[in-house]
Scaffold this active site. Structure first.
Site, mmCIF file in Angstrom:
data_model
loop_
_atom_site.group_PDB
_atom_site.id
_atom_site.type_symbol
_atom_site.label_atom_id
_atom_site.label_comp_id
_atom_site.label_asym_id
_atom_site.label_seq_id
_atom_site.Cartn_x
_atom_site.Cartn_y
_atom_site.Cartn_z
ATOM 1 N N LYS A 1 53.266 76.278 24.162
ATOM 2 C CA LYS A 1 54.396 75.513 25.069
ATOM 3 C C LYS A 1 54.935 76.572 25.892
ATOM 4 O O LYS A 1 55.005 76.586 27.073
ATOM 5 C CB LYS A 1 55.495 74.726 24.340
ATOM 6 C CG LYS A 1 56.573 74.504 25.194
ATOM 7 C CD LYS A 1 57.484 73.445 24.407
ATOM 8 C CE LYS A 1 58.563 74.239 23.671
ATOM 9 N NZ LYS A 1 59.604 74.764 24.634
ATOM 10 N N CYS B 1 67.417 72.304 25.522
ATOM 11 C CA CYS B 1 67.703 72.028 24.127
ATOM 12 C C CYS B 1 69.276 72.264 23.764
ATOM 13 O O CYS B 1 69.773 73.105 24.481
ATOM 14 C CB CYS B 1 66.989 72.573 22.959
ATOM 15 S SG CYS B 1 65.576 71.779 22.551
ATOM 16 N N ARG C 1 73.574 78.867 26.850
ATOM 17 C CA ARG C 1 72.420 79.680 27.278
ATOM 18 C C ARG C 1 72.616 80.208 28.688
ATOM 19 O O ARG C 1 71.941 79.346 29.785
ATOM 20 C CB ARG C 1 71.017 78.736 27.367
ATOM 21 C CG ARG C 1 70.908 78.353 25.790
ATOM 22 C CD ARG C 1 69.708 77.439 25.730
ATOM 23 N NE ARG C 1 68.450 78.080 25.582
ATOM 24 C CZ ARG C 1 67.228 77.580 25.392
ATOM 25 N NH1 ARG C 1 67.419 76.101 24.965
ATOM 26 N NH2 ARG C 1 66.083 78.363 25.366
ATOM 27 N N ASP D 1 62.762 80.001 16.812
ATOM 28 C CA ASP D 1 62.100 78.562 16.810
ATOM 29 C C ASP D 1 61.573 77.932 15.528
ATOM 30 O O ASP D 1 61.073 77.058 15.271
ATOM 31 C CB ASP D 1 61.111 78.664 17.951
ATOM 32 C CG ASP D 1 61.833 78.652 19.325
ATOM 33 O OD1 ASP D 1 62.736 78.649 19.424
ATOM 34 O OD2 ASP D 1 61.085 79.029 20.360
ATOM 35 N N ARG E 1 58.612 67.012 23.034
ATOM 36 C CA ARG E 1 58.649 68.052 24.095
ATOM 37 C C ARG E 1 57.974 69.061 23.619
ATOM 38 O O ARG E 1 57.429 69.718 24.753
ATOM 39 C CB ARG E 1 60.188 68.510 24.345
ATOM 40 C CG ARG E 1 61.284 67.570 24.475
ATOM 41 C CD ARG E 1 62.609 68.120 24.985
ATOM 42 N NE ARG E 1 62.530 69.669 25.323
ATOM 43 C CZ ARG E 1 63.380 70.401 25.560
ATOM 44 N NH1 ARG E 1 64.697 70.074 25.366
ATOM 45 N NH2 ARG E 1 63.336 71.685 26.240
HETATM 46 C C1 UD1 Z 1 62.999 81.272 25.255
HETATM 47 C C2 UD1 Z 1 62.075 80.239 24.480
HETATM 48 C C3 UD1 Z 1 62.646 79.676 23.458
HETATM 49 C C4 UD1 Z 1 62.968 80.696 22.225
HETATM 50 C C5 UD1 Z 1 63.793 81.849 22.962
HETATM 51 C C6 UD1 Z 1 63.954 82.920 21.995
HETATM 52 C C7 UD1 Z 1 60.986 79.248 26.529
HETATM 53 C C8 UD1 Z 1 60.825 78.251 27.564
HETATM 54 N N1 UD1 Z 1 61.843 79.107 25.668
HETATM 55 O O1 UD1 Z 1 64.085 80.633 25.455
HETATM 56 O O2 UD1 Z 1 61.967 78.569 22.872
HETATM 57 O O3 UD1 Z 1 63.949 79.897 21.241
HETATM 58 O O4 UD1 Z 1 63.164 82.213 24.191
HETATM 59 O O5 UD1 Z 1 62.836 83.135 21.540
HETATM 60 O O6 UD1 Z 1 59.993 80.289 26.408
HETATM 61 N N2 UD1 Z 1 70.809 85.181 26.961
HETATM 62 C C9 UD1 Z 1 71.746 85.791 27.522
HETATM 63 N N3 UD1 Z 1 71.758 85.965 28.953
HETATM 64 C C10 UD1 Z 1 70.730 85.551 29.775
HETATM 65 C C11 UD1 Z 1 69.301 85.133 28.967
HETATM 66 C C12 UD1 Z 1 69.800 84.793 27.634
HETATM 67 O O7 UD1 Z 1 72.920 86.118 27.234
HETATM 68 O O8 UD1 Z 1 70.531 85.661 30.940
HETATM 69 C C13 UD1 Z 1 70.782 84.959 25.395
HETATM 70 C C14 UD1 Z 1 70.842 83.621 25.371
HETATM 71 O O9 UD1 Z 1 72.074 82.851 25.217
HETATM 72 C C15 UD1 Z 1 70.247 83.585 24.073
HETATM 73 C C16 UD1 Z 1 69.476 84.741 23.908
HETATM 74 O O10 UD1 Z 1 69.552 85.628 24.813
HETATM 75 O O11 UD1 Z 1 71.549 83.806 22.956
HETATM 76 C C17 UD1 Z 1 67.965 84.422 23.684
HETATM 77 O O12 UD1 Z 1 67.511 83.874 25.125
HETATM 78 P P1 UD1 Z 1 66.039 84.056 25.714
HETATM 79 O O13 UD1 Z 1 65.445 85.103 24.938
HETATM 80 O O14 UD1 Z 1 66.396 84.252 27.159
HETATM 81 O O15 UD1 Z 1 65.546 82.485 25.557
HETATM 82 P P2 UD1 Z 1 64.915 81.526 26.450
HETATM 83 O O16 UD1 Z 1 64.035 82.552 27.541
HETATM 84 O O17 UD1 Z 1 66.069 80.570 26.881
#
Ligand code: UD1
Length: 444
Positions: free
Chosen positions: A23, A118, A123, A308, A400
């Site tokens: 996904k 989710c 986030r 996840d 999803r």
């Molecule tokens: C992606 C995955 C999700 C998975 C996650 C962590 C997709 C579509 N989703 O989500 O399934 O659970 O990686 O493996 O690929 N953060 C910040 N600032 C930012 C960005 C992130 O503080 O600008 C924090 C988030 O709040 C969270 C952590 O970093 O605590 C991880 O987020 P991130 O790795 O960015 O996850 P996603 O890309 O949203």
């Protein structure tokens, strides 16, 4: 429509299951296609609702997308018609934030709503913004929208405070068309990031080092090659079936996987007491006659234990003798599911980011609610191992990320069915055409 999944527990899962495309890799690629100038064919795209939603968004922007046979998408990217993504579509999935980088690089400006997705805690997108600003973008936030502008992005050195998957992907995609070289330090190393980089390189990008801490991108003028690319298998989907196999005391062969990507989970399940035999692209998972062992787990960026898979593991640990401890380091709200497991008889205490699980002899079926996609999958695993009937509401969250979930579990011997609420056209308990009928009309 408010679909529910009804599970009668107690049957060991047995047989084989083939894993679909990832996904998170597919979603990133479907945003990355915006950078392309030629025809793109992507194979092994899972037909799940998140994918359909992102297709709706990029179709709105002017990308032409059609399903070919099976799980193949054919994509054509003319000049983009729109520079703004509509809130109604974007709010449905977090991954739409990945449009920011490619749209900015391709069009020079973009306006997108801060995304939904989710319900697993704050986030933020600060790291995305930091990276794109370093590349020369001017960003502002107004009434829930992000507005970004740059005449031509310029390569830069970006250090991420945390190896965010989304920020790494967004910056990497933007940097493909930037002038000069970009370095992303402390980059995410998830297999989906590597898959996206390989896909973009197929289109003509010059990305090096994906899968390591430092990714180097040499900007090019355009991504003009036509490409046919196949998405990697979904390690989380595979992990969910592995968990269900162990939890029910069954024996399941998981086919079409990259065992290396699943290693963090395989290692933990072996520690719990599962027997796992790795083939080239298969995993044979079974429970031995020995009792299971409690474990301590911390969720971490890859190659650590994936957040996840945390909810599904919690279901298994609920019936594992002894005291297990899970520390959730990625999403602070991911323990909401614990209260649902408690309704089934689990003994779980949550304190901040720590969950302490006292294994009980058995769980009992109950009415529970999916609080997020993976929590929903975890509740289905719990239902499979519980005594009696479990009704999981909020099943649309599960669809999803899981294609034909019930049908594939039925193929492994599970007693599971979908129950669509009034207005769905299906009678209570009628077996459905999962994953095709539930979601919006296919976009041809
Ligand atoms: C992606 C995955 C999700 C998975 C996650 C962590 C997709 C579509 N989703 O989500 O399934 O659970 O990686 O493996 O690929 N953060 C910040 N600032 C930012 C960005 C992130 O503080 O600008 C924090 C988030 O709040 C969270 C952590 O970093 O605590 C991880 O987020 P991130 O790795 O960015 O996850 P996603 O890309 O949203």
């Amino acid at each position: 429509m408010f679909p529910k999944i009804v599970v009668c527990g107690g049957r060991p899962l047995k047989g084989r299951v083939r894993i679909n495309g990832a996904k998170n890799a597919a979603l990133a690629m479907l945003c990355g296609v915006i950078l392309a100038r030629d025809n793109v064919v992507i194979d092994n795209v899972p037909d799940i609702s998140d994918v359909r939603h992102i297709i709706q968004v990029i179709t709105h922007l002017g990308v032409r997308v059609s399903w070919r046979k099976g799980d193949t998408l054919s994509i054509n990217v003319p000049a983009l018609r729109m520079r703004e993504a509509p809130y109604e579509l974007v709010k449905k999935l977090r991954a739409s934030n990945l449009l920011l980088g490619p749209m900015l690089a391709r069009c020079g400006e973009v306006r997108i709503p801060l995304p939904g997705g989710c319900n697993i805690g704050a986030r933020p997108m600060d790291l995305h913004f930091k990276g794109l600003s370093a590349l020369g973008a001017r960003l502002s936030l107004d009434k829930g929208y992000v507005f970004a502008r740059a005449s031509r992005l310029k390569g830069a050195q970006v250090y991420l405070d945390f190896p965010s998957v989304g920020a790494t992907e967004n910056i990497m995609m933007a940097a493909c068309l930037a002038e000069g070289q970009t370095l992303i330090e402390n980059a995410a190393k998830e297999p989906e990031v590597v898959d996206l980089a390989n896909f973009l390189n197929g289109l003509g990008a010059r990305i090096f080092g994906a899968g390591t801490d430092v990714i180097r991108i040499e900007g090019v003028k355009e991504l003009g090659r036509s490409v046919q690319y196949s998405v990697i298998p979904d390690r989380i989907e595979a992990g969910t079936f592995m968990m269900a196999a162990v939890a029910t005391g069954g024996k399941v062969e998981i086919e079409g996987v990259i065992p290396r990507h699943i290693q963090p989970l395989t290692a933990k399940l072996r520690e719990v007491g599962a027997e796992i035999v790795e083939g080239e692209d298969t995993l044979l998972v079974q429970r031995t006659d020995e009792p299971l062992h409690s474990v301590n787990v911390k969720t971490m960026p890859y190659p650590g234990f994936p957040t996840d898979m945390q909810s599904q593991l919690m279901a298994l640990l609920s019936v594992t003798p002894g005291t297990s401890v899970i520390v959730e380091n990625i999403y602070e709200s991911r323990f909401q599911v614990a209260q649902e497991y408690r309704r089934m008889g689990a003994r779980i205490k949550v304190e901040g980011r720590v969950a302490i699980i006292e294994g009980v002899p058995r769980l009992f079926g109950a009415q529970v609610r999916a609080t997020d996609l993976r929590a929903g999958a975890g509740l289905v695993v719990a239902g499979l191992l519980a005594e009696g009937e479990t009704e999981v509401s909020g099943a649309d969250l599960i669809y999803r990320g899981y294609k034909d979930f019930e049908d594939r579990l039925i193929g492994l011997g599970a007693d599971i069915r979908r129950n669509n609420a009034v207005g769905s056209g299906l009678a209570f308990g009628e077996k459905s055409d999962i994953g095709r009928r539930n979601i919006t009309t296919r976009l041809e």
